[in-house]
Design an enzyme around this catalytic site. Structure first.
Site, PDB file in Angstrom:
ATOM      1  N   ARG A   1      96.434  25.569 -70.836  1.00  0.00           N
ATOM      2  CA  ARG A   1      96.586  25.703 -69.393  1.00  0.00           C
ATOM      3  C   ARG A   1      96.161  24.458 -68.633  1.00  0.00           C
ATOM      4  O   ARG A   1      96.447  24.325 -67.451  1.00  0.00           O
ATOM      5  CB  ARG A   1      95.770  26.903 -68.879  1.00  0.00           C
ATOM      6  CG  ARG A   1      96.337  28.227 -69.325  1.00  0.00           C
ATOM      7  CD  ARG A   1      95.453  29.387 -68.911  1.00  0.00           C
ATOM      8  NE  ARG A   1      95.422  29.530 -67.467  1.00  0.00           N
ATOM      9  CZ  ARG A   1      94.413  30.087 -66.798  1.00  0.00           C
ATOM     10  NH1 ARG A   1      93.343  30.509 -67.426  1.00  0.00           N
ATOM     11  NH2 ARG A   1      94.468  30.184 -65.488  1.00  0.00           N
TER      12      ARG A   1
ATOM     13  N   HIS B   1      89.408  21.668 -62.782  1.00  0.00           N
ATOM     14  CA  HIS B   1      88.896  22.957 -63.256  1.00  0.00           C
ATOM     15  C   HIS B   1      87.706  23.449 -62.440  1.00  0.00           C
ATOM     16  O   HIS B   1      86.617  23.717 -62.946  1.00  0.00           O
ATOM     17  CB  HIS B   1      88.542  22.903 -64.738  1.00  0.00           C
ATOM     18  CG  HIS B   1      88.558  24.255 -65.371  1.00  0.00           C
ATOM     19  ND1 HIS B   1      87.408  24.964 -65.654  1.00  0.00           N
ATOM     20  CD2 HIS B   1      89.588  25.042 -65.756  1.00  0.00           C
ATOM     21  CE1 HIS B   1      87.727  26.116 -66.183  1.00  0.00           C
ATOM     22  NE2 HIS B   1      89.047  26.195 -66.260  1.00  0.00           N
TER      23      HIS B   1
ATOM     24  N   GLU C   1      93.267  33.323 -59.148  1.00  0.00           N
ATOM     25  CA  GLU C   1      93.534  31.972 -59.638  1.00  0.00           C
ATOM     26  C   GLU C   1      94.892  31.890 -60.328  1.00  0.00           C
ATOM     27  O   GLU C   1      95.368  32.869 -60.906  1.00  0.00           O
ATOM     28  CB  GLU C   1      92.443  31.516 -60.597  1.00  0.00           C
ATOM     29  CG  GLU C   1      92.397  32.278 -61.903  1.00  0.00           C
ATOM     30  CD  GLU C   1      91.405  31.689 -62.870  1.00  0.00           C
ATOM     31  OE1 GLU C   1      91.804  30.817 -63.662  1.00  0.00           O
ATOM     32  OE2 GLU C   1      90.238  32.115 -62.838  1.00  0.00           O
TER      33      GLU C   1
ATOM     34  N   ARG D   1      94.287  24.035 -61.077  1.00  0.00           N
ATOM     35  CA  ARG D   1      94.439  25.416 -60.622  1.00  0.00           C
ATOM     36  C   ARG D   1      94.691  25.469 -59.118  1.00  0.00           C
ATOM     37  O   ARG D   1      94.308  24.568 -58.376  1.00  0.00           O
ATOM     38  CB  ARG D   1      93.175  26.237 -60.892  1.00  0.00           C
ATOM     39  CG  ARG D   1      92.731  26.323 -62.325  1.00  0.00           C
ATOM     40  CD  ARG D   1      93.618  27.250 -63.152  1.00  0.00           C
ATOM     41  NE  ARG D   1      93.071  27.450 -64.476  1.00  0.00           N
ATOM     42  CZ  ARG D   1      93.271  26.638 -65.507  1.00  0.00           C
ATOM     43  NH1 ARG D   1      94.006  25.553 -65.364  1.00  0.00           N
ATOM     44  NH2 ARG D   1      92.744  26.902 -66.676  1.00  0.00           N
TER      45      ARG D   1
END
Length: 114
Positions: A82, A105, A71, A86
């Site tokens: 963050r 997420h 990831e 992703r």
């Protein structure tokens, strides 16, 4: 064998894999395009957790052996951490077999089409 019997065999031998939609690389947010570029060149990555193994515990991506997926963070403007975006790639680090984008997420994925 009757057609009903062959359907039952197919149902038992096929592993259900969720459908994953696609997104063109150019449709990713600019930060996603930058993360994808960094993946292909092997970094450097802005976050320590970038490149760690992604377990695919929810089985939202095609099933593969542990260690296949990694990831990477897609920066979120204005986020102090963050964020939730992703990219998850499977296969060799700089030449992945497939990469997937998640804007939420890991709740949903879209396969990146270069």
């Amino acid at each position: 064998m009757s057609s009903l019997g062959s359907e039952n065999v197919a149902a038992r031998t096929t592993t259900a894999v969720p459908e994953v939609g696609a997104i063109a690389l150019g449709e990713l947010p600019p930060q996603g395009q930058e993360t994808y570029r960094l993946i292909r060149q092997g970094g450097p990555f802005p976050f320590d957790k970038d490149g760690v193994v992604f377990g695919n515990r929810e089985r939202l991506l095609p099933i593969s052996k542990r260690g296949y997926y990694r990831e990477y963070t897609v920066k979120t403007p204005g986020s102090r951490d963050r964020g939730v975006r992703r990219i998850v790639c499977g296969g060799p680090a700089t030449q992945p077999n497939a990469c997937y984008y998640s804007a939420d997420h890991y709740a949903n994925f879209r396969r990146i089409e270069p």
